[in-house]
Design a protein around this motif. Structure first.
Motif, PDB file in Angstrom:
ATOM      1  N   HIS A  10       0.823  -1.212   0.000  1.00 19.14           N
ATOM      2  CA  HIS A  10       0.000   0.000   0.000  1.00 19.14           C
ATOM      3  C   HIS A  10       0.860   1.267   0.000  1.00 19.14           C
ATOM      4  O   HIS A  10       0.456   2.286  -0.554  1.00 19.14           O
ATOM      5  N   ASP A  18      -8.625   0.527  -0.996  1.00 17.07           N
ATOM      6  CA  ASP A  18      -9.663  -0.426  -0.589  1.00 17.07           C
ATOM      7  C   ASP A  18      -9.387  -1.864  -1.050  1.00 17.07           C
ATOM      8  O   ASP A  18     -10.219  -2.743  -0.864  1.00 17.07           O
ATOM      9  N   TRP A  19      -8.210  -2.120  -1.628  1.00 17.55           N
ATOM     10  CA  TRP A  19      -7.849  -3.469  -2.058  1.00 17.55           C
ATOM     11  C   TRP A  19      -7.511  -4.303  -0.829  1.00 17.55           C
ATOM     12  O   TRP A  19      -6.761  -3.885   0.048  1.00 17.55           O
ATOM     13  N   THR A  20      -8.068  -5.513  -0.768  1.00 16.32           N
ATOM     14  CA  THR A  20      -7.727  -6.450   0.300  1.00 16.32           C
ATOM     15  C   THR A  20      -7.446  -7.810  -0.321  1.00 16.32           C
ATOM     16  O   THR A  20      -8.129  -8.217  -1.270  1.00 16.32           O
ATOM     17  N   ARG A  57     -10.229  -6.617  -5.821  1.00 14.00           N
ATOM     18  CA  ARG A  57     -10.370  -5.773  -7.015  1.00 14.00           C
ATOM     19  C   ARG A  57      -9.339  -6.071  -8.098  1.00 14.00           C
ATOM     20  O   ARG A  57      -9.278  -5.367  -9.089  1.00 14.00           O
TER      21      ARG A  57
END
Length: 79
Positions: A10, A18-20, A57
């Motif tokens: 990150h 918001d990427w996990t 995503r």
């Protein structure tokens, strides 16, 4: 190809906030390109591996040092 060292994916700015990562969606293997490995060891000596991590995503591809630092972070959107 200039590589930069970051504390995590990150921090690189390449990955959306918001990427996990998804569960069991990680592949790790040794760095096979000698020129890339030489550049990575110039940044930080030690053990490096190539990581492909799937997430909500898209995928993140990067090189990971045994200390947890990362380099060469690229995000590939699935949308």
């Amino acid at each position: 190809m200039p590589l930069h060292l970051y504390p995590d994916v990150h921090a690189s700015g390449s990955v959306p906030p918001d990427w996990t990562p998804t569960r069991s969606g990680t592949i790790k293997y040794p760095v096979r390109n000698p020129a890339v490995l030489r550049e990575l060891r110039r940044l930080r000596p030690g053990r490096w591996q190539k990581v492909i991590k799937q997430g909500n995503r898209g995928e993140v591809h990067y090189f990971e040092h045994s200390s947890g630092h990362v380099a060469g972070v690229k995000f590939f959107s699935s949308r």
